[in-house]
Design a protein around this motif. Structure first.
Motif, PDB file in Angstrom:
ATOM      1  N   MET A   1      19.175  42.922  24.197  1.00 34.22           N
ATOM      2  CA  MET A   1      18.870  43.379  22.842  1.00 34.22           C
ATOM      3  C   MET A   1      20.035  44.146  22.209  1.00 34.22           C
ATOM      4  SD  MET A   1      14.878  44.568  23.140  1.00 34.22           S
ATOM      5  CE  MET A   1      13.579  43.354  23.431  1.00 34.22           C
ATOM      6  N   ASP A   2      21.253  43.733  22.544  1.00 32.32           N
ATOM      7  CA  ASP A   2      22.396  44.456  21.988  1.00 32.32           C
ATOM      8  C   ASP A   2      23.016  43.757  20.800  1.00 32.32           C
ATOM      9  OD1 ASP A   2      23.360  42.352  23.457  1.00 32.32           O
ATOM     10  OD2 ASP A   2      24.812  43.520  24.612  1.00 32.32           O
ATOM     11  N   GLY A   3      22.720  42.503  20.586  1.00 32.52           N
ATOM     12  CA  GLY A   3      23.314  41.798  19.468  1.00 32.52           C
ATOM     13  C   GLY A   3      22.857  40.358  19.402  1.00 32.52           C
ATOM     14  N   ILE A   4      23.420  39.630  18.446  1.00 30.34           N
ATOM     15  CA  ILE A   4      23.015  38.257  18.161  1.00 30.34           C
ATOM     16  C   ILE A   4      24.197  37.342  18.426  1.00 30.34           C
ATOM     17  CG2 ILE A   4      22.212  36.676  16.350  1.00 30.34           C
ATOM     18  CD1 ILE A   4      21.130  39.360  14.972  1.00 30.34           C
TER      19      ILE A   4
ATOM     20  N   LEU B   1      18.149  49.487  14.624  1.00 32.00           N
ATOM     21  CA  LEU B   1      17.318  48.318  14.916  1.00 32.00           C
ATOM     22  C   LEU B   1      17.241  48.088  16.416  1.00 32.00           C
ATOM     23  CD1 LEU B   1      15.630  45.897  14.125  1.00 32.00           C
ATOM     24  CD2 LEU B   1      17.747  44.633  13.640  1.00 32.00           C
ATOM     25  N   ARG B   2      18.366  48.231  17.106  1.00 30.36           N
ATOM     26  CA  ARG B   2      18.343  48.079  18.563  1.00 30.36           C
ATOM     27  C   ARG B   2      17.443  49.139  19.198  1.00 30.36           C
ATOM     28  NH1 ARG B   2      21.678  49.450  23.478  1.00 30.36           N
ATOM     29  NH2 ARG B   2      21.202  47.726  24.901  1.00 30.36           N
TER      30      ARG B   2
ATOM     31  N   VAL C   1      14.606  41.956  12.077  1.00 31.69           N
ATOM     32  CA  VAL C   1      15.270  41.099  13.062  1.00 31.69           C
ATOM     33  C   VAL C   1      15.691  39.777  12.410  1.00 31.69           C
ATOM     34  CG1 VAL C   1      14.882  39.730  15.164  1.00 31.69           C
ATOM     35  CG2 VAL C   1      14.188  42.125  15.090  1.00 31.69           C
ATOM     36  N   SER C   2      14.813  39.217  11.584  1.00 33.68           N
ATOM     37  CA  SER C   2      15.133  37.950  10.905  1.00 33.68           C
ATOM     38  C   SER C   2      16.323  38.117   9.984  1.00 33.68           C
ATOM     39  CB  SER C   2      13.912  37.465  10.115  1.00 33.68           C
ATOM     40  OG  SER C   2      12.789  37.299  10.959  1.00 33.68           O
ATOM     41  N   ASP C   3      16.340  39.210   9.232  1.00 32.52           N
ATOM     42  CA  ASP C   3      17.459  39.445   8.317  1.00 32.52           C
ATOM     43  C   ASP C   3      18.765  39.669   9.084  1.00 32.52           C
ATOM     44  OD1 ASP C   3      15.692  39.143   6.239  1.00 32.52           O
ATOM     45  OD2 ASP C   3      15.563  41.292   5.755  1.00 32.52           O
TER      46      ASP C   3
END
Length: 365
Positions: free
Chosen positions: A18-21, A48-49, A74-76
């Protein structure tokens, strides 16, 4: 037979850390033709994280709580990451046929026929102005499959020209393998990978992970404890099978009685033992293991695997793959398969009753 033209897809996924995309591009026909492109990771905003990590304290609420505000954010964040990726690599949006949005897994319980990934397909399609496919795992889980692992068919495409049988080992938070031997593809979660060690090091030293496996290398594993950990009933379950990131935490609580180095060494040895145990669920010993995921950067994992398996164990970069972005590429690839009506999973990869189609398409307009 006429050649199927390649489609250009972008995949986006956030893993269990859960640190990035992770965002990456792939050109593919949705079958065995794949041309992986560039990739980049876009960190979550710290707040957010923190909100996502807070959800881990009681992730089961994802079964009943719509988490509407969190899912929107999360979607944005995924939409912004895809747009930034296109800008950063000067990729014309007109080139992109589809975006595969995996999103953020927050709760995975296939025994309840439930899986939850945060990622609003319609919202993202509107925001980025591109067609989006999401909800890849849901049809598989609803049919009685494990809903994971979901990269095996992409692994098969990548490995099409390699000597076989070959085993692809993904060392993320959870370990999973794909066994490939021609048309035979078998996949399942092996057990804990980096999650137990990461959480142990965070608790003891305040560091997010054991960089390079140095702490584990400095200690001696407690062999008796590793043997006890390997008595978890999961290992006797037939494949295919899958895990949630935190399934082994209570089972491994006894490791907290050990010192820092000894505890890290024990957890590393447990990860390697659980990966090697995968051999009893495949027809033939692989000629080679290729390791992807963050765990391939842990020198202790890699050394112990090579010692234990007795065949070449290499990071996937040894065959020209990019281990940081295989999963992002995978969901671009699966988006193209979904558009073509091809199965995303097989009975031998998730335990579904038949090859399962999946994914939901959301048009940009």
């Amino acid at each position: 037979m006429p050649q199927v033209p390649l489609k250009t897809a972008v995949g986006a996924i956030s893993g269990t850390s859960m640190d990035g995309i992770d965002v990456s591009l792939v050109e593919t026909d949705g079958d065995l033709a794949v041309r992986p492109g560039p990739g980049r990771t876009y960190p979550y905003a710290p707040e957010l994280r923190a909100e996502l990590l807070d959800l881990l304290r009681d992730p089961a609420i994802a079964e009943t709580d719509p988490l509407a505000g969190l899912e929107a954010r999360v979607s944005d964040a995924h939409a912004d990451a895809v747009l930034a990726f296109l800008r950063d690599f000067a990729i014309d949006k007109a080139r992109v046929d589809v975006v595969g949005l995996h999103g953020q897994t927050v709760w995975h319980r296939p025994e309840k026929r439930f899986t939850r990934q945060l990622g609003d397909g319609p919202r993202m399609a509107r925001r980025i102005g591109l067609d989006v496919v999401n909800r890849f795992r849901h049809a598989d889980v609803a049919a009685g499959g494990e809903g994971a692992p979901f990269a095996p068919l992409y692994h098969r495409a990548l490995a099409a020209t390699l000597p076989q049988p070959v085993m692809v080992l993904n060392l993320g938070g959870v370990g999973n393998v794909t066994y490939i031997d021609g048309d035979t593809v078998i996949a399942f979660d092996t057990g804990p990978a980096s999650a137990l060690l990461d959480d142990f090091v965070l608790k003891r030293l305040g560091k997010p992970f054991d960089e390079g496996g140095r702490l584990a290398a400095s200690g001696a594993p407690d062999a008796a404890m590793v043997a006890r950990l390997m008595r978890h009933p999961y290992f006797d379950r037939p494949a295919p099978k899958s895990l949630d990131r935190n399934d082994f935490h209570a089972w491994a609580e006894a490791v907290q009685s050990l010192g820092d180095a000894e505890g890290a060494a024990t957890l590393a040895a447990f990860t390697v033992a659980s990966a090697a145990d995968a051999l009893r669920h495949v027809p033939r010993a692989p000629l080679r293991w290729l390791v992807t995921g963050g765990g391939r950067l842990n020198a202790t994992f890699m050394r112990l695997l090579a010692e234990r398996l007795g065949v070449p164990v290499d990071p996937v970069e040894a065959v020209g793959w990019n281990g940081d972005f295989i999963e992002a590429q995978c969901f671009g690839y699966l988006a193209v398969r979904s558009l073509a009506g091809l199965p995303l999973s097989l009975p031998t990869t998730t335990g579904a009753p038949k090859p399962m189609r999946g994914g939901e398409l959301w048009k940009a307009a």
